[in-house]
Structures are given as C-alpha cells and as structure tokens.
Design a protein around this motif. Structure first.
Motif, PDB file in Angstrom:
ATOM      1  N   THR A 129       0.813  -1.213   0.000  1.00 47.81           N
ATOM      2  CA  THR A 129       0.000   0.000   0.000  1.00 47.81           C
ATOM      3  C   THR A 129       0.847   1.264   0.000  1.00 47.81           C
ATOM      4  OG1 THR A 129      -0.183  -0.051   2.418  1.00 47.81           O
ATOM      5  CG2 THR A 129      -1.895  -1.174   1.163  1.00 47.81           C
ATOM      6  N   GLY A 130       1.973   1.244   0.721  1.00 46.19           N
ATOM      7  CA  GLY A 130       2.773   2.450   0.842  1.00 46.19           C
ATOM      8  C   GLY A 130       3.796   2.633  -0.247  1.00 46.19           C
ATOM      9  N   PHE A 131       4.325   1.507  -0.788  1.00 42.84           N
ATOM     10  CA  PHE A 131       5.455   1.608  -1.694  1.00 42.84           C
ATOM     11  C   PHE A 131       5.239   0.913  -3.037  1.00 42.84           C
ATOM     12  CE2 PHE A 131       7.148   1.586   2.706  1.00 42.84           C
ATOM     13  CZ  PHE A 131       7.491   2.918   2.758  1.00 42.84           C
ATOM     14  N   ARG A 132       4.031   0.349  -3.243  1.00 42.32           N
ATOM     15  CA  ARG A 132       3.673  -0.269  -4.525  1.00 42.32           C
ATOM     16  C   ARG A 132       4.607  -1.415  -4.914  1.00 42.32           C
ATOM     17  NH1 ARG A 132       0.296   2.848  -2.930  1.00 42.32           N
ATOM     18  NH2 ARG A 132      -1.018   4.185  -4.231  1.00 42.32           N
ATOM     19  N   MET A 133       5.124  -2.121  -3.917  1.00 43.73           N
ATOM     20  CA  MET A 133       5.962  -3.286  -4.175  1.00 43.73           C
ATOM     21  C   MET A 133       5.085  -4.525  -4.281  1.00 43.73           C
ATOM     22  SD  MET A 133       9.238  -2.467  -4.223  1.00 43.73           S
ATOM     23  CE  MET A 133      10.136  -3.912  -3.685  1.00 43.73           C
ATOM     24  N   PRO A 134       5.401  -5.475  -5.186  1.00 41.58           N
ATOM     25  CA  PRO A 134       4.529  -6.637  -5.411  1.00 41.58           C
ATOM     26  C   PRO A 134       4.710  -7.740  -4.368  1.00 41.58           C
ATOM     27  CG  PRO A 134       6.377  -6.733  -6.920  1.00 41.58           C
ATOM     28  CD  PRO A 134       6.509  -5.426  -6.170  1.00 41.58           C
ATOM     29  N   TYR A 135       4.585  -7.352  -3.089  1.00 34.73           N
ATOM     30  CA  TYR A 135       4.647  -8.339  -2.008  1.00 34.73           C
ATOM     31  C   TYR A 135       3.331  -9.088  -1.893  1.00 34.73           C
ATOM     32  CZ  TYR A 135       9.146  -7.546   0.237  1.00 34.73           C
ATOM     33  OH  TYR A 135      10.491  -7.521   0.529  1.00 34.73           O
ATOM     34  N   LEU A 136       3.432 -10.357  -1.459  1.00 37.10           N
ATOM     35  CA  LEU A 136       2.259 -11.211  -1.296  1.00 37.10           C
ATOM     36  C   LEU A 136       2.420 -12.005   0.000  1.00 37.10           C
ATOM     37  CD1 LEU A 136       3.225 -11.918  -4.732  1.00 37.10           C
ATOM     38  CD2 LEU A 136       0.760 -11.604  -4.535  1.00 37.10           C
ATOM     39  N   TRP A 137       1.337 -12.136   0.729  1.00 42.35           N
ATOM     40  CA  TRP A 137       1.357 -12.836   2.012  1.00 42.35           C
ATOM     41  C   TRP A 137       1.211 -14.332   1.772  1.00 42.35           C
ATOM     42  CZ3 TRP A 137      -3.198 -13.485   5.797  1.00 42.35           C
ATOM     43  CH2 TRP A 137      -2.731 -13.986   7.032  1.00 42.35           C
ATOM     44  N   SER A 138       2.155 -15.103   2.327  1.00 43.08           N
ATOM     45  CA  SER A 138       2.174 -16.544   2.102  1.00 43.08           C
ATOM     46  C   SER A 138       2.520 -17.282   3.386  1.00 43.08           C
ATOM     47  CB  SER A 138       3.203 -16.919   1.019  1.00 43.08           C
ATOM     48  OG  SER A 138       2.847 -16.355  -0.229  1.00 43.08           O
ATOM     49  N   ARG A 139       2.092 -18.524   3.447  1.00 43.56           N
ATOM     50  CA  ARG A 139       2.531 -19.422   4.512  1.00 43.56           C
ATOM     51  C   ARG A 139       3.865 -20.012   4.074  1.00 43.56           C
ATOM     52  NH1 ARG A 139      -1.569 -22.070   4.447  1.00 43.56           N
ATOM     53  NH2 ARG A 139      -2.687 -21.196   6.238  1.00 43.56           N
ATOM     54  N   MET A 140       4.931 -19.828   4.881  1.00 45.74           N
ATOM     55  CA  MET A 140       6.268 -20.178   4.415  1.00 45.74           C
ATOM     56  C   MET A 140       7.089 -20.807   5.540  1.00 45.74           C
ATOM     57  SD  MET A 140       7.117 -16.730   2.193  1.00 45.74           S
ATOM     58  CE  MET A 140       8.253 -17.540   1.089  1.00 45.74           C
ATOM     59  N   ALA A 141       8.116 -21.549   5.134  1.00 45.41           N
ATOM     60  CA  ALA A 141       9.055 -22.130   6.093  1.00 45.41           C
ATOM     61  C   ALA A 141      10.380 -22.379   5.400  1.00 45.41           C
ATOM     62  CB  ALA A 141       8.511 -23.436   6.674  1.00 45.41           C
TER      63      ALA A 141
END
Length: 261
Positions: A129-141
């Motif tokens: 929202t703030g920086f327009r970076m294509p981050y995505l929330w994922s379940r990770m390990a």
C-alpha cells in the motif's frame, strides 16, 4: 530559414561493469537488513520474452545475448531503518521472489521483482500500500537438515491464492572463483522499480557473496507463471547457495519499499 530540429535524447550509457564488490560503499544507509540461507535458481530467457515486463526506462540486462529469470528463496533478517537495530520479529521472515535483470539508460544494472512472497502480513501490507511493491502474504518455512535446505511457500493473499513452491537443495563446496555468469546473477547493486508512475532506482551494497555449488533435489513451483512469466523449461541453468550477507541501501531518487536480494 532552415527547419529547426527537436533536440535528441542522449544516447544510452553502456552498462556498468559486472563487479563482485559493490561499486560504492554506503556510509549512511536508509535501510539495513541481512539475507540468510539463500538459494538462487535461474533459467535462461529470451530478452524479447521479458522486455514488456520491465519498468519504463529499462531493458533486459543480458550476458552473451541471454537474460535470466530468477527464483530466489531465503530468510530476511532484522530489517531496520537508518542505523537503528533491525526489528527482530516483524523484520525477520522467509521470502521467495521472482526476479528479472535490467539495465537503464544510465548504465545501471539492477533487478526487477515480479513477485515477493513473504510470511509476515504487516510488512506485506505496508510494502504493497505504501510503496507499490509486489509483495504477497504466504505461509512459508525454511528448514535445514545437515547439508540439505528446504523452502516451502503457499500463497494466502492477494493471489493467485494457492500459488506455491517447494524447493530442496543439497549444499556443496564453496566456490573460490565464481564465473562471470555467477557474478552477473548475484552481484546486483540496485533495484529498478516504478513509484507512482515514475522510474526509481535504489542502490545497495554488501560484502562479496560467499557462494556454494548446490544440487537441486526438488523443485515444484508455480510462482514463476503466477508472476506473468512463461513456464520454465528444463532444469535451471544455475543453482547456487549462500549462507548470506548483511546489506545496506542508499537513498533513492524517489521513495522505495523494502528491497531484497
């Protein structure tokens, strides 16, 4: 009167040399962070196939006429602002990114991130929202067992929901003299992006990568196609591992988000 001609834009500057060490130290960083337990997977690509996916003002960076698609899995560790200590919980999380290689009209080589899966929702929301970076929330390990490291990812939000990856590598010997290609793929001293419609370049600096050969034991993923790229064909042309480096980021010409390797 002779016809007047409009001024011509300056010719693009040749790309900067490929260097294993950062060209400029960063004494007063905007951001600090460490990248740990990294695996780099790369497939060769035709520059024409990825040119349309890069920010304005950049073209595919190539080595011997070939560019590359990268899938990089690692642990982000203690993201911090300025010289303050990095945040231990919200600033530390697994991440897997899909990236391309770019060069701009000033000759600056960089990376372009097509997607960045991360396991902390708050940093993902701020970066999107703030920086327009294509981050995505994922379940990770990220799990290590002797000389074997496994990275898993399953996307939660915003989608495509369920996009996933499972990568396992067996870490081999230290590379004493990396090849030109290995430097090209890992020693990238900036990020190209677009911020509110304007091109942006964010420089970084870090110690020389400690690189290891690695054998790819398992790779099941659809993150590359979810990022809008063609499905990779065949095995990666390069598989590398690094225990990691601390990194610093300089102030960009325009505001930026949380960068990654």
């Amino acid at each position: 009167m002779p016809p007047t001609s409009s001024p011509q834009p300056p010719a693009p500057v040749p790309p900067d040399p490929i260097t294993a060490d950062a060209p400029v130290p960063i004494a007063r960083p905007l951001l600090t962070q460490s990248w740990l337990d990294l695996t780099f997977l790369h497939w060769a690509a035709d520059p024409a196939d990825v040119a349309g996916l890069l920010p304005a003002g950049t073209v595919p960076d190539t080595l011997d006429g070939v560019t590359y698609v990268g899938l990089v899995a690692f642990r982000m560790h203690r993201v911090g602002w300025f010289r303050l200590p990095g945040v231990p919980y919200l600033g530390s999380f697994p991440e897997t990114n899909v990236r391309l290689y770019s060069v701009d009209e000033h000759g600056r080589r960089g990376v372009v991130f097509r997607s960045l899966d991360a396991s902390r929702l708050l940093p993902v929301a701020v970066a999107r929202t703030g920086f327009r970076m294509p981050y995505l929330w994922s379940r990770m390990a990220v799990r290590a067992d002797g000389d074997t490291v496994t990275y898993t990812s399953s996307r939660r939000w915003p989608g495509p929901r369920g996009a996933r990856s499972r990568i396992t590598v067996r870490v081999g010997e230290r590379i004493e003299e990396p090849t030109e290609l290995e430097h090209f793929l890992t020693a990238r001293w900036g990020m190209h992006s677009t911020f509110f419609g304007r091109p942006m370049y964010l420089p970084n600096a870090h110690p020389r990568w400690p690189l290891h050969r690695a054998d790819l034991v398992e790779c099941e993923e659809d993150l590359v196609t979810a990022a809008g790229l063609p499905q990779p064909t065949g095995a990666p042309v390069s598989v590398l591992y690094s225990p990691g480096v601390p990194a610093r980021f300089d102030r960009p010409a325009r505001p930026a988000g949380i960068p990654t390797p």
